[in-house]
Scaffold this motif. Structure first.
Motif, mmCIF file in Angstrom:
data_model
loop_
_atom_site.group_PDB
_atom_site.id
_atom_site.type_symbol
_atom_site.label_atom_id
_atom_site.label_comp_id
_atom_site.label_asym_id
_atom_site.label_seq_id
_atom_site.Cartn_x
_atom_site.Cartn_y
_atom_site.Cartn_z
ATOM 1 N N CYS A 14 -5.300 -2.660 6.389
ATOM 2 C CA CYS A 14 -4.515 -2.412 7.357
ATOM 3 C C CYS A 14 -4.325 -4.439 6.712
ATOM 4 O O CYS A 14 -3.996 -4.268 5.666
ATOM 5 N N TYR A 15 -3.171 -4.752 7.696
ATOM 6 C CA TYR A 15 -2.055 -6.014 7.066
ATOM 7 C C TYR A 15 -2.847 -7.625 7.736
ATOM 8 O O TYR A 15 -3.165 -6.791 9.398
ATOM 9 N N GLY A 16 -2.830 -8.485 7.843
ATOM 10 C CA GLY A 16 -2.813 -9.719 8.434
ATOM 11 C C GLY A 16 -1.990 -11.088 7.820
ATOM 12 O O GLY A 16 -1.753 -10.815 6.433
ATOM 13 N N SER A 17 -2.198 -11.632 8.414
ATOM 14 C CA SER A 17 -1.675 -12.964 8.070
ATOM 15 C C SER A 17 -2.619 -13.795 6.827
ATOM 16 O O SER A 17 -3.222 -12.362 6.150
ATOM 17 N N ASN A 23 -8.145 -8.111 4.779
ATOM 18 C CA ASN A 23 -6.861 -6.945 4.503
ATOM 19 C C ASN A 23 -6.373 -6.063 3.324
ATOM 20 O O ASN A 23 -6.381 -7.029 2.247
ATOM 21 N N MET A 24 -6.693 -5.247 3.290
ATOM 22 C CA MET A 24 -5.233 -4.186 2.262
ATOM 23 C C MET A 24 -3.730 -5.462 1.861
ATOM 24 O O MET A 24 -3.919 -5.405 0.676
ATOM 25 N N ILE A 25 -3.446 -5.145 2.949
ATOM 26 C CA ILE A 25 -2.252 -6.479 2.603
ATOM 27 C C ILE A 25 -2.816 -7.584 3.531
ATOM 28 O O ILE A 25 -2.760 -7.804 4.886
ATOM 29 N N ARG A 26 -2.308 -8.704 2.543
ATOM 30 C CA ARG A 26 -2.597 -10.287 2.853
ATOM 31 C C ARG A 26 -0.735 -10.856 3.206
ATOM 32 O O ARG A 26 -0.446 -10.795 2.126
ATOM 33 N N ILE A 27 -0.515 -12.028 4.019
ATOM 34 C CA ILE A 27 0.212 -12.281 3.745
ATOM 35 C C ILE A 27 -0.188 -13.444 3.768
ATOM 36 O O ILE A 27 -0.060 -14.234 4.890
ATOM 37 N N PRO A 28 0.513 -14.719 2.425
ATOM 38 C CA PRO A 28 -0.218 -15.311 2.214
ATOM 39 C C PRO A 28 0.198 -16.893 3.102
ATOM 40 O O PRO A 28 1.415 -16.165 4.039
ATOM 41 N N GLY A 29 -0.035 -17.850 3.910
ATOM 42 C CA GLY A 29 0.373 -19.171 3.896
ATOM 43 C C GLY A 29 1.680 -19.666 4.111
ATOM 44 O O GLY A 29 2.126 -19.559 5.584
ATOM 45 N N MET A 30 2.175 -19.676 2.791
ATOM 46 C CA MET A 30 3.649 -19.855 3.220
ATOM 47 C C MET A 30 4.811 -19.052 3.238
ATOM 48 O O MET A 30 5.820 -18.574 3.127
ATOM 49 N N GLY A 31 4.097 -17.317 3.533
ATOM 50 C CA GLY A 31 4.791 -16.487 3.713
ATOM 51 C C GLY A 31 6.018 -15.905 3.201
ATOM 52 O O GLY A 31 6.134 -16.569 1.486
ATOM 53 N N ILE A 61 7.064 -13.460 7.917
ATOM 54 C CA ILE A 61 8.032 -12.236 6.579
ATOM 55 C C ILE A 61 9.235 -12.233 7.825
ATOM 56 O O ILE A 61 8.813 -12.349 9.001
ATOM 57 N N SER A 62 10.015 -11.678 6.698
ATOM 58 C CA SER A 62 10.808 -10.876 7.252
ATOM 59 C C SER A 62 11.498 -9.565 8.527
ATOM 60 O O SER A 62 9.332 -8.671 8.106
ATOM 61 N N LYS A 63 11.769 -8.083 9.192
ATOM 62 C CA LYS A 63 11.213 -7.960 9.610
ATOM 63 C C LYS A 63 11.165 -6.487 8.793
ATOM 64 O O LYS A 63 10.441 -5.306 8.446
ATOM 65 N N ILE A 64 12.485 -6.508 7.592
ATOM 66 C CA ILE A 64 12.419 -5.772 6.243
ATOM 67 C C ILE A 64 10.940 -5.821 5.629
ATOM 68 O O ILE A 64 10.466 -4.687 4.920
ATOM 69 N N ALA A 65 9.849 -7.525 5.783
ATOM 70 C CA ALA A 65 9.025 -6.783 5.201
ATOM 71 C C ALA A 65 8.109 -6.255 5.598
ATOM 72 O O ALA A 65 7.545 -5.970 5.349
ATOM 73 N N TYR A 66 7.818 -6.219 6.887
ATOM 74 C CA TYR A 66 7.086 -5.615 8.253
ATOM 75 C C TYR A 66 7.378 -3.552 7.649
ATOM 76 O O TYR A 66 6.264 -3.256 7.520
ATOM 77 N N HIS A 67 8.758 -3.747 8.027
ATOM 78 C CA HIS A 67 8.989 -2.141 6.925
ATOM 79 C C HIS A 67 7.960 -1.745 6.270
ATOM 80 O O HIS A 67 7.414 -0.861 5.962
ATOM 81 N N PHE A 68 8.418 -2.437 5.087
ATOM 82 C CA PHE A 68 7.719 -2.518 3.557
ATOM 83 C C PHE A 68 6.132 -2.505 3.970
ATOM 84 O O PHE A 68 5.738 -1.202 3.312
ATOM 85 N N THR A 69 6.291 -3.283 4.434
ATOM 86 C CA THR A 69 4.672 -3.055 4.819
ATOM 87 C C THR A 69 4.045 -1.807 5.393
ATOM 88 O O THR A 69 2.536 -0.719 5.152
ATOM 89 N N ALA A 70 4.394 -1.412 6.578
ATOM 90 C CA ALA A 70 4.347 -0.277 6.815
ATOM 91 C C ALA A 70 4.434 0.781 5.714
ATOM 92 O O ALA A 70 3.577 1.862 6.245
ATOM 93 N N GLY A 71 5.214 1.380 4.986
ATOM 94 C CA GLY A 71 5.016 1.969 4.002
ATOM 95 C C GLY A 71 3.900 2.049 3.587
ATOM 96 O O GLY A 71 3.340 3.269 2.500
ATOM 97 N N VAL A 72 3.692 0.920 2.751
ATOM 98 C CA VAL A 72 2.947 1.019 1.704
ATOM 99 C C VAL A 72 0.978 1.318 2.337
ATOM 100 O O VAL A 72 0.664 2.150 2.153
#
Length: 479
Positions: free
Chosen positions: A348-351, A356-364, A299-310
């Motif tokens: 927390c989040y992870g790949s 994790n509450m926030i998951r980043i699916p394999g395809m990103g 994911i992009s930098k903006i997506a990490y920021h979005f995740t942090a807010g959530v």
């Protein structure tokens, strides 16, 4: 499809046009012309239009209007006493609210094509009603648009199909749906295929593009997966889906349940929110990394920021996306005969990691909030998540390092040592977090904020005061 048949490509179907990403801003002349719309609906055999809206639970409400009076309905003729419904913050002496149907959300009901359903926005005295769930989401979508973003959302619909039993209980429809690990079992899916086939056909008739469906990890549990859309469209679809699944199930002598966890020893039904932001002008997915993937998660930098807010507002968000007492019996580590609940416990989040509450699916290219369950009001849930994510972007919040490991394996002490917080353990904790978070009040507005807090506190207190059969069995003859 207006008449259940494909139309010529140069005359797109109204509901499909309305659901194309990026097209909500420009209404088709055909849709805004009430007479043309009336004629199309009449040709399709529609007799009644439903001026719909939702209560605090996200349950659809509305009146049936004969097609001859469609013009009046589209101008807000259908008035409702808010005090008659759960969580609509009105007194019986207040003026009635009016439902203003959104023609872009038109859906002819596949189980009864005499009915045309319109999602609606509530108005009060000619102005948008602040406490309308759909208006709350629209305000956040407007905030996103001001930043140049469109909020795309996909929701995985997990639910149960049951039959009533002679003893007053319920059970899966299939007698052989009794495996300890029933997930992906084709035999029991085939046993339920008469309902599932009709449901999937209906979804595709509406242009939702179902790409898979399966038997899930609990007996009698199923999931449908279909194409994402903008958040308002997807929220409309989830509200309509719950009504449609039940109506179709009833035709087959069954019922659909959207209770998050009907069995203590089986997994519950999530409604995982798959989210991304797109460039409002180009449609480009802004969560796709372009050399700015800080943690190699796709994911992009903006997506990490979005995740942090959530994650920052995760406890308050939990009250809205896991809104019932029963929801928190899903958000546990243990409790499933199959070996895992597949539900998050920590903020927390992870790949590609489902603990994790926030998951980043394999395809990103997107993030998935796994704490949401199928009982949520999608308008309110997506509004608060979007607001939190936008805050994360504006403030450049840091999501920290991702967790690729199985978070269930950590002890409480190890979790605390890593500075990770638990999701609320029950509805009472979640509502307290919601009430204490200024963002919740900002997003909901004063009236809906107070109504939500009061309603959920009363729900929690009622549950606490209830004496369950578990307590009677355990304590009645203990001494």
């Amino acid at each position: 499809m207006l008449n259940g048949k494909k139309q010529e490509r140069n005359v797109p179907e109204p509901q499909l046009i309305a659901r194309m990403p990026g097209r909500r801003e420009s209404r088709m002349t055909e849709l805004t012309n009430t007479q043309a719309l009336k004629e199309k609906l009449s040709e399709a055999g529609v007799k009644y239009a439903i001026a719909s809206y939702v209560d605090i639970h996200g349950v659809t409400k509305g009146k049936f209007v004969p097609l001859a009076h469609l013009g009046q309905m589209m101008e807000g003729s259908e008035l409702y006493t808010g005090a008659a419904l759960d969580g609509v913050p009105q007194d019986i002496s207040d003026d009635e609210v009016a439902s203003m149907p959104d023609p872009e959300g038109l859906a002819i009901c596949p189980w009864n094509r005499q009915l045309a359903w319109f999602p609606g926005n509530l108005f009060l005295n000619g102005e948008p009603f602040e406490a309308c769930s759909r208006n709350i989401l629209r305000r956040q979508l407007s905030a996103a648009a001001d930043m140049g973003y469109r909020f795309n959302l996909g929701i995985e619909t997990e639910f149960f199909l049951f039959r009533d039993t002679e003893d007053g209980g319920f059970a899966p429809l299939s007698d052989r749906d009794n495996l300890g690990k029933p997930c992906y079992d084709p035999r029991t899916l085939m046993d339920n295929l008469p309902i599932m086939d009709e449901l999937v056909d209906a979804m595709n008739e509406l242009g939702w593009d179902v790409y898979s469906f399966d038997h899930e990890d609990a007996n009698g549990q199923f999931e449908t997966d279909f194409k994402y859309a903008d958040a308002l469209t997807m929220s409309d679809r989830l509200v309509f889906f719950r009504m449609m699944a039940n109506e179709i199930a009833r035709k087959h002598g069954a019922f659909a349940s959207f209770m998050p966890k009907p069995f203590a020893d089986r997994t519950g039904s999530g409604a995982h929110f798959n989210m991304s932001l797109a460039d409002l002008k180009t449609g480009e997915n802004l969560f796709e990394p372009k050399g700015d993937d800080l943690h190699n998660c796709g994911i992009s930098k903006i997506a990490y920021h979005f995740t942090a807010g959530v994650l920052k507002h995760g406890a308050a968000i939990s009250a809205v996306i896991a809104p019932t007492v029963n929801s928190y019996k899903r958000l546990v580590r243990q409790g499933s005969m199959s070996g895992s609940t597949w539900a998050p416990v920590f903020m927390c989040y992870g790949s590609n990691n489902r603990t994790n509450m926030i998951r980043i699916p394999g395809m990103g290219g997107r993030i998935e909030c796994r704490a949401a369950d199928i009982a949520c009001n999608p308008y309110l849930g997506s509004a608060l998540i979007l607001a939190a994510g936008l805050e994360g972007i504006r403030e450049g919040l840091d999501a920290g390092a991702p967790h690729h490991e199985n978070m269930y394996n950590y002890s409480d002490a190890e979790i605390a040592g890593q500075g990770i917080e638990y999701l609320p353990r029950n509805l009472g904790e979640a509502v307290e977090a919601f009430e204490a978070d200024p963002l919740a009040k900002e997003v909901f507005g004063d009236a809906m904020f107070e109504s939500f807090v009061d309603f959920k506190k009363a729900e929690w207190e009622s549950y606490q005061n209830h004496v369950s059969s578990w307590e009677v069995d355990r304590y009645l003859r203990m001494f």
